[in-house]
Scaffold this motif. Sequence first.
Motif, PDB file in Angstrom:
ATOM      1  N   SER A  40       0.278 -13.149   3.261  1.00 46.05           N
ATOM      2  CA  SER A  40       0.867 -12.872   1.956  1.00 46.05           C
ATOM      3  C   SER A  40       0.141 -13.642   0.861  1.00 46.05           C
ATOM      4  O   SER A  40      -0.118 -13.119  -0.232  1.00 46.05           O
ATOM      5  N   ARG A  64      -1.898 -12.070  -2.427  1.00 38.62           N
ATOM      6  CA  ARG A  64      -1.604 -12.441  -3.812  1.00 38.62           C
ATOM      7  C   ARG A  64      -2.844 -12.942  -4.535  1.00 38.62           C
ATOM      8  O   ARG A  64      -3.070 -12.634  -5.708  1.00 38.62           O
ATOM      9  N   HIS A  99      -0.900  -6.435  -5.729  1.00 36.98           N
ATOM     10  CA  HIS A  99       0.272  -7.091  -5.158  1.00 36.98           C
ATOM     11  C   HIS A  99       1.476  -6.916  -6.063  1.00 36.98           C
ATOM     12  O   HIS A  99       2.600  -6.668  -5.598  1.00 36.98           O
ATOM     13  N   TRP A 141       2.678  -3.654  -5.519  1.00 35.38           N
ATOM     14  CA  TRP A 141       2.861  -3.462  -4.069  1.00 35.38           C
ATOM     15  C   TRP A 141       2.211  -2.161  -3.607  1.00 35.38           C
ATOM     16  O   TRP A 141       2.831  -1.297  -2.997  1.00 35.38           O
ATOM     17  N   SER A 193       4.166   4.170  -1.416  1.00 36.29           N
ATOM     18  CA  SER A 193       5.533   4.167  -0.877  1.00 36.29           C
ATOM     19  C   SER A 193       6.051   5.583  -0.697  1.00 36.29           C
ATOM     20  O   SER A 193       6.710   5.895   0.304  1.00 36.29           O
ATOM     21  N   LYS A 232      13.694  -0.191  -3.913  1.00 35.37           N
ATOM     22  CA  LYS A 232      13.521  -1.639  -3.813  1.00 35.37           C
ATOM     23  C   LYS A 232      14.850  -2.368  -3.614  1.00 35.37           C
ATOM     24  O   LYS A 232      14.871  -3.537  -3.209  1.00 35.37           O
ATOM     25  N   ARG A 234       8.077  -5.635   1.501  1.00 35.45           N
ATOM     26  CA  ARG A 234       8.329  -6.578   0.416  1.00 35.45           C
ATOM     27  C   ARG A 234       9.708  -7.192   0.579  1.00 35.45           C
ATOM     28  O   ARG A 234      10.681  -6.513   0.861  1.00 35.45           O
TER      29      ARG A 234
END
Length: 260
Positions: free
Chosen positions: A144, A148, A155, A158, A166, A215, A255
Amino acid sequence: MRKTACSTPSNGSGRTARSSGSPRASPPTRRSAPAPSGARVSDARPVREPGARRLVLWRHGRTAWNLENRFQGKTDIPLDDTGVQQAHRAARLLAGLRPTHLLASPLRRAADTAEALAAVTGLPVRTDGDLTERDGGAWEGLTSREIRERYPEEHKAWQPPGGETSAQVAKRVAAALERAADDLPPTGLLVVASHGAALRLGMSALLGLPEDVWKHIGGLSNCCWSVLTELRDGGWRLAEHNAGTLPEPVLGDDRTDNGS
């Protein structure tokens, strides 16, 4: 809804099988399945006989990359020793639900998790390539922190460079779940062993949630599960999420609240 924090043969659709399930009858009419904008499940699907089907969406056990907080994606990482123990423990619990069918992602960490339940129930495990984890592109294998530092803008959004969006993941996973549900008898219970991001996104699309609220659905801990129950109109209700017994952190590709 109870919420706890815990842990076919190839047909040109990208699906594979370890063992064949029961044959599927050809329905006389078809319908469109509702799905959020950008993640439509299908334009034409068979009409299911009304029933009380259930889907248990089960995340795989822990891997070494989970522990190291590395993005796994489609990289085929096996369960670690703890992950194997988690799978066997969860399998004993899930067997009490009396599942009628088992389905898994072909990646080892998910397929081996499903096999732990197969060993208890005697049911065969089918696999579907559309249940694999989100393609992480350039992020796969990175921690992670590395993501970043190397990809700050990606990031923030995402969105892995060279990977899936997604909406793409939600669409393929929701479609796989709908296909599997179409094969279930009216009172069938299907356990699906897959991956954290794949299941969260696919479940969100299956529930008809718009993309801007995905989310708000929390991640799944290793070897924890969510339960969807069928509605009278053929839609789905989230009955349980991230269910298990003891709270466990969410480690993995998806996430989390801390942005990792």
